[in-house]
Motif scaffolding. Structure first.
Motif, PDB file in Angstrom:
ATOM      1  N   UNK A 130       0.833  -1.211   0.000  1.00 15.61           N
ATOM      2  CA  UNK A 130       0.000   0.000   0.000  1.00 15.61           C
ATOM      3  C   UNK A 130       0.866   1.260   0.000  1.00 15.61           C
ATOM      4  N   UNK A 131       2.017   1.210   0.668  1.00 15.27           N
ATOM      5  CA  UNK A 131       2.902   2.389   0.684  1.00 15.27           C
ATOM      6  C   UNK A 131       3.568   2.607  -0.672  1.00 15.27           C
ATOM      7  N   UNK A 132       3.977   1.530  -1.330  1.00 14.03           N
ATOM      8  CA  UNK A 132       4.589   1.675  -2.662  1.00 14.03           C
ATOM      9  C   UNK A 132       3.560   2.242  -3.638  1.00 14.03           C
ATOM     10  N   UNK A 133       2.306   1.792  -3.509  1.00 17.25           N
ATOM     11  CA  UNK A 133       1.237   2.303  -4.373  1.00 17.25           C
ATOM     12  C   UNK A 133       0.964   3.775  -4.078  1.00 17.25           C
ATOM     13  N   UNK A 181       2.036  -2.453  17.261  1.00 18.79           N
ATOM     14  CA  UNK A 181       0.877  -1.560  17.283  1.00 18.79           C
ATOM     15  C   UNK A 181      -0.412  -2.324  17.053  1.00 18.79           C
ATOM     16  N   UNK A 182      -1.419  -1.975  17.863  1.00 17.25           N
ATOM     17  CA  UNK A 182      -2.724  -2.624  17.707  1.00 17.25           C
ATOM     18  C   UNK A 182      -3.391  -2.226  16.391  1.00 17.25           C
ATOM     19  N   UNK A 183      -2.889  -1.159  15.761  1.00 17.62           N
ATOM     20  CA  UNK A 183      -3.435  -0.708  14.472  1.00 17.62           C
ATOM     21  C   UNK A 183      -3.282  -1.789  13.394  1.00 17.62           C
ATOM     22  N   UNK A 184      -2.255  -2.617  13.554  1.00 18.53           N
ATOM     23  CA  UNK A 184      -1.994  -3.648  12.546  1.00 18.53           C
ATOM     24  C   UNK A 184      -3.156  -4.637  12.473  1.00 18.53           C
ATOM     25  N   UNK A 185      -3.606  -5.130  13.640  1.00 20.86           N
ATOM     26  CA  UNK A 185      -4.744  -6.051  13.645  1.00 20.86           C
ATOM     27  C   UNK A 185      -6.031  -5.357  13.217  1.00 20.86           C
ATOM     28  N   UNK A 186      -6.192  -4.108  13.653  1.00 18.13           N
ATOM     29  CA  UNK A 186      -7.391  -3.350  13.252  1.00 18.13           C
ATOM     30  C   UNK A 186      -7.483  -3.218  11.744  1.00 18.13           C
ATOM     31  N   UNK A 237     -10.004  -4.632   6.740  1.00 16.28           N
ATOM     32  CA  UNK A 237      -9.523  -4.755   5.356  1.00 16.28           C
ATOM     33  C   UNK A 237      -9.064  -3.416   4.797  1.00 16.28           C
ATOM     34  N   UNK A 238      -8.370  -2.667   5.637  1.00 13.44           N
ATOM     35  CA  UNK A 238      -7.888  -1.353   5.226  1.00 13.44           C
ATOM     36  C   UNK A 238      -6.364  -1.303   5.231  1.00 13.44           C
ATOM     37  N   UNK A 239      -5.831  -0.270   4.583  1.00 13.03           N
ATOM     38  CA  UNK A 239      -4.403   0.001   4.714  1.00 13.03           C
ATOM     39  C   UNK A 239      -4.234   0.859   5.962  1.00 13.03           C
ATOM     40  N   UNK A 240      -2.998   0.945   6.441  1.00 11.70           N
ATOM     41  CA  UNK A 240      -2.744   1.807   7.602  1.00 11.70           C
ATOM     42  C   UNK A 240      -2.929   3.270   7.215  1.00 11.70           C
ATOM     43  N   UNK A 241      -2.814   3.562   5.933  1.00 15.90           N
ATOM     44  CA  UNK A 241      -3.026   4.936   5.445  1.00 15.90           C
ATOM     45  C   UNK A 241      -4.503   5.301   5.587  1.00 15.90           C
ATOM     46  N   UNK A 272       3.279   3.385  13.370  1.00 14.25           N
ATOM     47  CA  UNK A 272       3.469   2.161  12.591  1.00 14.25           C
ATOM     48  C   UNK A 272       3.276   2.429  11.095  1.00 14.25           C
ATOM     49  N   UNK A 273       2.324   3.310  10.757  1.00 19.54           N
ATOM     50  CA  UNK A 273       2.120   3.666   9.348  1.00 19.54           C
ATOM     51  C   UNK A 273       3.365   4.360   8.806  1.00 19.54           C
ATOM     52  N   UNK A 274       3.905   5.265   9.594  1.00 14.84           N
ATOM     53  CA  UNK A 274       5.090   5.997   9.137  1.00 14.84           C
ATOM     54  C   UNK A 274       6.285   5.057   8.972  1.00 14.84           C
ATOM     55  N   UNK A 275       6.312   4.012   9.817  1.00 12.92           N
ATOM     56  CA  UNK A 275       7.398   3.027   9.684  1.00 12.92           C
ATOM     57  C   UNK A 275       7.296   2.303   8.340  1.00 12.92           C
ATOM     58  N   UNK A 276       6.079   1.920   7.940  1.00 15.15           N
ATOM     59  CA  UNK A 276       5.930   1.253   6.642  1.00 15.15           C
ATOM     60  C   UNK A 276       6.225   2.206   5.472  1.00 15.15           C
TER      61      UNK A 276
END
Ligand code: ATP
Ligand code: MG
Length: 259
Positions: free
Chosen positions: A27-30, A221-226, A231-235, A243-247
């Motif tokens: 999702x980050x590359x996209x 981060x609990x955001x990963x399971x959420x 069915x969403x991206x972290x973005x 965690x999103x910024x890390x990806x």
């Protein structure tokens, strides 16, 4: 047009973060404007459940059929309409559970079927990410034989995070007999927390055993399971989380490394 970089996300240790890395790196590359394809090679089909709009059991042509069938199945297998913009998907399915035996019995070169089948996709995508199952058998060999690069996610918070990693490194040398240009991008520390001693130890050992460490690390981060449940991206979920910024950093690091 340059040829796609094909990155296998591999580690036979279960639950170390392969699927999470595949999905969020995609999702980050996209997001950065690249054309991305995810190939799901795991019978558990977790990446497909996250990124796909259909349930894997409803999909007729998955990686299982593609590996065993004719290259003409590629057009059926390729799904461009997913939950993530600019990310296409070739679904995985439970059928992959039987694929290894069938490949062994029927395929002329059992570990090189995927490489042959995806040859035509190299001009259509900038990045092809392959999510591997937790084993070192034929499905993972197919991923590694078709890849230009490999990332090894390591669960940093676990004292068993490095268990078996030398087997994986040895496996890479075997695969290089059929795919001599395969490059190891490095180990990626998942659930990493620089303040914890166990994480510091794993980091040191990963560096010794794998040889290369990616600079980016992924925090717990609990955001990963959420994100997976929704069915969403972290973005989409919350683009300002750590965690999103890390990806995002991971994507930028990978882009620089594979050039
Ligand atoms: N950075 C993180 N923070 C918190 N939880 C995480 C993180 N990364 C992964 N997880 C969770 O850990 C579990 C395992 O992750 P994931 O499914 O990505 O591993 P895997 O290597 O693909 O597993 P398998 O070997 O079964 O395919 C999942 O529940 C996932 O949501
Ligand atoms: Mg997985």
């Amino acid at each position: 047009m340059s040829s796609a970089k094909i990155i296998a996300i591999a580690n036979h240790k279960g639950g170390c973060g392969k699927t999470t890395t595949t999905v969020h790196l995609a999702s980050e590359l996209a997001e950065l404007g690249h054309r991305v394809l995810i190939i799901d090679l795991d019978p558990q089909a977790n990446a497909s459940l996250h990124v796909g709009k259909k349930h894997p059991s409803e999909v007729e042509t998955t990686t299982a059929e593609l590996l065993l069938g004719d290259v003409s199945l590629l057009t059926d297998a390729l799904e461009e309409d997913t939950n993530f913009g600019n990310v296409s998907l070739i679904y995985g399915s439970l059928n992959l559970g039987r694929t290894e035996d069938q490949l062994k019995d029927d395929a002329p070169r059992p570990s090189e079927e995927l490489a042959t089948k995806i040859e035509f996709l190299k001009d259509l995508y900038d990045y092809i990410l392959i999510d591997c199952p937790p084993s070192l058998k034929l499905l993972t060999s197919n991923a590694l034989a078709s890849a230009t690069h490999v990332i090894i996610p390591i669960e940093s918070g676990s004292q068993y995070g490095l268990y078996g990693v030398t087997d994986l490194i040895n496996h890479l040398s075997k695969i290089r007999r059929v795919n001599p240009d395969l490059k190891l991008l490095g180990a990626l520390l998942i659930k990493h927390d620089e303040r914890q001693n166990v994480c510091k130890l794993i980091k040191l050992e990963a560096s010794n055993q794998v040889g290369h460490l990616l600079t980016t690390t992924i925090p717990n981060s609990t955001k990963v399971n959420q994100a997976a449940i929704l069915q969403q991206s972290l973005i989409q979920l919350d683009k300002n989380t750590k965690v999103r910024k890390a990806f995002e950093s991971l994507a930028l690091e990978i882009i620089t490394l594979v050039q």
